[in-house]
Design a protein around this motif. Structure first.
Motif, PDB file in Angstrom:
ATOM      1  N   GLN A  28      -2.340  16.600   2.584  1.00  0.00           N
ATOM      2  CA  GLN A  28      -1.829  15.494   2.522  1.00  0.00           C
ATOM      3  C   GLN A  28      -1.809  14.506   3.153  1.00  0.00           C
ATOM      4  O   GLN A  28      -1.706  13.610   2.822  1.00  0.00           O
ATOM      5  CB  GLN A  28      -0.957  15.513   1.529  1.00  0.00           C
ATOM      6  CG  GLN A  28      -0.824  16.725   0.195  1.00  0.00           C
ATOM      7  CD  GLN A  28       0.245  16.302  -0.027  1.00  0.00           C
ATOM      8  OE1 GLN A  28       1.323  15.692  -0.526  1.00  0.00           O
ATOM      9  NE2 GLN A  28       0.908  18.089  -0.681  1.00  0.00           N
ATOM     10  N   MET A  29      -1.773  14.474   4.582  1.00  0.00           N
ATOM     11  CA  MET A  29      -1.236  13.546   5.547  1.00  0.00           C
ATOM     12  C   MET A  29      -2.605  12.365   6.097  1.00  0.00           C
ATOM     13  O   MET A  29      -1.783  11.754   6.739  1.00  0.00           O
ATOM     14  CB  MET A  29      -1.042  14.225   7.368  1.00  0.00           C
ATOM     15  CG  MET A  29       0.337  14.677   7.191  1.00  0.00           C
ATOM     16  SD  MET A  29       1.540  14.018   6.953  1.00  0.00           S
ATOM     17  CE  MET A  29       1.940  13.335   8.330  1.00  0.00           C
ATOM     18  N   GLY A  30      -3.704  13.415   5.220  1.00  0.00           N
ATOM     19  CA  GLY A  30      -5.207  12.316   5.404  1.00  0.00           C
ATOM     20  C   GLY A  30      -4.429  10.953   4.844  1.00  0.00           C
ATOM     21  O   GLY A  30      -5.322   9.966   4.863  1.00  0.00           O
ATOM     22  N   ALA A  31      -3.956  10.976   3.594  1.00  0.00           N
ATOM     23  CA  ALA A  31      -3.341   9.658   3.178  1.00  0.00           C
ATOM     24  C   ALA A  31      -2.948   8.836   3.929  1.00  0.00           C
ATOM     25  O   ALA A  31      -3.094   8.087   3.655  1.00  0.00           O
ATOM     26  CB  ALA A  31      -2.623  10.373   2.289  1.00  0.00           C
ATOM     27  N   ASP A  83      -2.568   6.149  -2.451  1.00  0.00           N
ATOM     28  CA  ASP A  83      -3.160   7.767  -2.571  1.00  0.00           C
ATOM     29  C   ASP A  83      -2.504   8.517  -2.915  1.00  0.00           C
ATOM     30  O   ASP A  83      -0.921   8.712  -2.188  1.00  0.00           O
ATOM     31  CB  ASP A  83      -3.083   8.505  -0.629  1.00  0.00           C
ATOM     32  CG  ASP A  83      -4.792   8.040  -0.467  1.00  0.00           C
ATOM     33  OD1 ASP A  83      -5.939   7.743  -1.171  1.00  0.00           O
ATOM     34  OD2 ASP A  83      -4.812   7.238   0.282  1.00  0.00           O
ATOM     35  N   PHE A  84      -2.595   8.870  -4.078  1.00  0.00           N
ATOM     36  CA  PHE A  84      -1.758  10.013  -4.363  1.00  0.00           C
ATOM     37  C   PHE A  84      -2.177  11.879  -4.223  1.00  0.00           C
ATOM     38  O   PHE A  84      -2.659  12.904  -4.808  1.00  0.00           O
ATOM     39  CB  PHE A  84      -1.646   9.873  -5.902  1.00  0.00           C
ATOM     40  CG  PHE A  84      -0.755  10.984  -7.254  1.00  0.00           C
ATOM     41  CD1 PHE A  84       0.193  11.464  -6.407  1.00  0.00           C
ATOM     42  CD2 PHE A  84      -1.287  11.091  -8.833  1.00  0.00           C
ATOM     43  CE1 PHE A  84       0.994  11.826  -7.206  1.00  0.00           C
ATOM     44  CE2 PHE A  84      -0.656  11.945  -9.297  1.00  0.00           C
ATOM     45  CZ  PHE A  84       0.895  12.469  -8.920  1.00  0.00           C
ATOM     46  N   GLN A  87       5.646  13.640  11.876  1.00  0.00           N
ATOM     47  CA  GLN A  87       4.130  13.451  11.620  1.00  0.00           C
ATOM     48  C   GLN A  87       3.878  12.667  11.276  1.00  0.00           C
ATOM     49  O   GLN A  87       2.830  11.733  11.444  1.00  0.00           O
ATOM     50  CB  GLN A  87       3.573  14.936  11.068  1.00  0.00           C
ATOM     51  CG  GLN A  87       3.217  16.187  12.279  1.00  0.00           C
ATOM     52  CD  GLN A  87       3.033  16.820  12.194  1.00  0.00           C
ATOM     53  OE1 GLN A  87       1.608  16.946  11.773  1.00  0.00           O
ATOM     54  NE2 GLN A  87       2.369  18.230  12.200  1.00  0.00           N
ATOM     55  N   ILE A  88       4.880  12.415   9.660  1.00  0.00           N
ATOM     56  CA  ILE A  88       5.238  11.229   8.901  1.00  0.00           C
ATOM     57  C   ILE A  88       5.244  10.000   9.733  1.00  0.00           C
ATOM     58  O   ILE A  88       4.333   9.083   9.344  1.00  0.00           O
ATOM     59  CB  ILE A  88       5.903  11.434   7.570  1.00  0.00           C
ATOM     60  CG1 ILE A  88       5.328  12.696   7.163  1.00  0.00           C
ATOM     61  CG2 ILE A  88       6.312  10.389   7.231  1.00  0.00           C
ATOM     62  CD1 ILE A  88       6.343  12.972   6.128  1.00  0.00           C
ATOM     63  N   VAL A 108       0.920  -0.905   0.523  1.00  0.00           N
ATOM     64  CA  VAL A 108      -0.200  -0.095  -0.090  1.00  0.00           C
ATOM     65  C   VAL A 108       1.222   1.153   0.264  1.00  0.00           C
ATOM     66  O   VAL A 108       1.419   1.356   1.125  1.00  0.00           O
ATOM     67  CB  VAL A 108      -1.294  -0.211   1.238  1.00  0.00           C
ATOM     68  CG1 VAL A 108      -1.708   1.558   1.067  1.00  0.00           C
ATOM     69  CG2 VAL A 108      -1.845  -1.098   1.119  1.00  0.00           C
ATOM     70  N   TYR A 109       1.158   2.246  -0.966  1.00  0.00           N
ATOM     71  CA  TYR A 109       1.261   3.290  -1.251  1.00  0.00           C
ATOM     72  C   TYR A 109       0.605   4.147  -1.251  1.00  0.00           C
ATOM     73  O   TYR A 109       0.399   5.423  -1.484  1.00  0.00           O
ATOM     74  CB  TYR A 109       2.451   3.004  -2.699  1.00  0.00           C
ATOM     75  CG  TYR A 109       3.117   4.120  -2.831  1.00  0.00           C
ATOM     76  CD1 TYR A 109       4.331   4.923  -2.187  1.00  0.00           C
ATOM     77  CD2 TYR A 109       3.446   3.609  -4.801  1.00  0.00           C
ATOM     78  CE1 TYR A 109       4.564   5.525  -3.131  1.00  0.00           C
ATOM     79  CE2 TYR A 109       3.672   5.329  -5.127  1.00  0.00           C
ATOM     80  CZ  TYR A 109       4.946   6.012  -4.185  1.00  0.00           C
ATOM     81  OH  TYR A 109       5.634   7.164  -5.290  1.00  0.00           O
ATOM     82  N   ASP A 110       1.626   5.601  -0.065  1.00  0.00           N
ATOM     83  CA  ASP A 110       0.482   6.725  -0.714  1.00  0.00           C
ATOM     84  C   ASP A 110       1.951   8.085  -0.373  1.00  0.00           C
ATOM     85  O   ASP A 110       3.379   7.219  -0.969  1.00  0.00           O
ATOM     86  CB  ASP A 110       0.232   7.678   0.709  1.00  0.00           C
ATOM     87  CG  ASP A 110      -0.915   5.850   1.449  1.00  0.00           C
ATOM     88  OD1 ASP A 110      -1.983   5.931  -0.057  1.00  0.00           O
ATOM     89  OD2 ASP A 110      -0.329   5.722   2.458  1.00  0.00           O
TER      90      ASP A 110
END
Length: 268
Positions: A95-98, A79-80, A157-158, A37-39
């Protein structure tokens, strides 16, 4: 019964005893591994800006390296989220919701807009020597004094949002090939100065990424000889709407760098 007949029957009986053992010993077929799974997060270098057509928002392009690596090494782009113009602040806000606990792989390209790198390039290419020197000095000061703390907060955060993910941080290319002479108002010496600024930016990003165990992918060597003023540029020139972003060859170089440096064993 002849001796030869008894021998044949004994051999057949022995073979019959061996067959169940061989069948029982055969290994079970391994179940196919789940997709990775890649974001994808980041700025215009992550969104593929420079190679149209784009999405309605954020300048996302099918040329983006995130799209190109989708399907390689079991990678499934979920998620892109990368968006042209993003800074660390806007990326954290939008973007962090990805990211979540299911995220296996994250790529992030960020930092260039935080230091106003576009202002430096514009000053050196379109203005004179003094504005170029002043912009370079101001920006390199921001890179060394302010950017490390900004990146540290961003990467923290990431790491918290995707605790089990393998995180890949991509760097920025050198935009110029000074060996081919001046580019508009940017002399070879000024091009060297901007390339050194890009190297400094990459080194600060790499150091901050290492603090969190993130993998830094350097694309510098792949762009050597392919700057904006080279005969075969991988960077778009001033006359292009996507100026100073990679062209298709440039984004293919990004995709190749990521896939060549990421070990499939690191992807759960």
């Amino acid at each position: 019964m002849t001796t030869s007949s008894r021998t044949l029957r004994s051999a057949i009986a022995a073979l019959a005893l061996l067959i169940p053992v061989a069948v029982a010993a055969a290994p079970a077929t391994a179940a196919p591994r789940d997709p990775v799974v890649y974001d994808a997060l980041g700025d215009s270098y992550g969104s593929g800006y420079g190679v149209p057509p784009y999405s309605a928002t954020c300048g996302r392009s099918e040329a983006a390296y995130a799209v190109q690596i989708d399907g390689r090494m079991r990678i499934d782009l979920d998620d892109f989220a990368a968006c042209a113009g993003a800074t660390t602040t806007s990326m954290l806000a939008s973007q962090m919701g990805a990211l979540d606990a299911d995220t296996d792989l994250v790529t992030v390209s960020i930092g260039g807009n935080d230091i106003g790198w576009g202002t430096v390039v514009g000053a050196c290419v379109a203005a004179g020597d003094a504005p170029c020197a002043g912009a370079l000095a101001a920006t390199t000061g921001v890179i060394t004094t302010a950017l490390p703390a900004v990146l540290d907060a961003t990467y923290a955060q990431i790491a918290a949002a995707a605790p089990d993910a393998h995180v890949v941080v991509t760097g920025y290319p050198r935009l110029f090939s000074p060996e081919y002479g001046a580019y508009l108002n940017a002399s070879p010496a000024e091009q060297h100065g901007m390339n050194e600024g890009a190297d400094l930016l990459n080194s600060v990003i790499a150091d901050a990424a290492a603090e969190y165990g993130f993998q830094f992918v350097d694309v510098t060597s792949r762009f050597v000889g392919h700057g904006v003023n080279a005969p075969e540029p991988w960077v778009l020139g001033l006359s292009d709407p996507g100026r100073f972003h990679p062209n298709l060859d440039g984004y293919e170089a990004y995709a190749a760098a990521v896939t060549s440096q990421v070990n499939p064993r690191d992807l759960r």
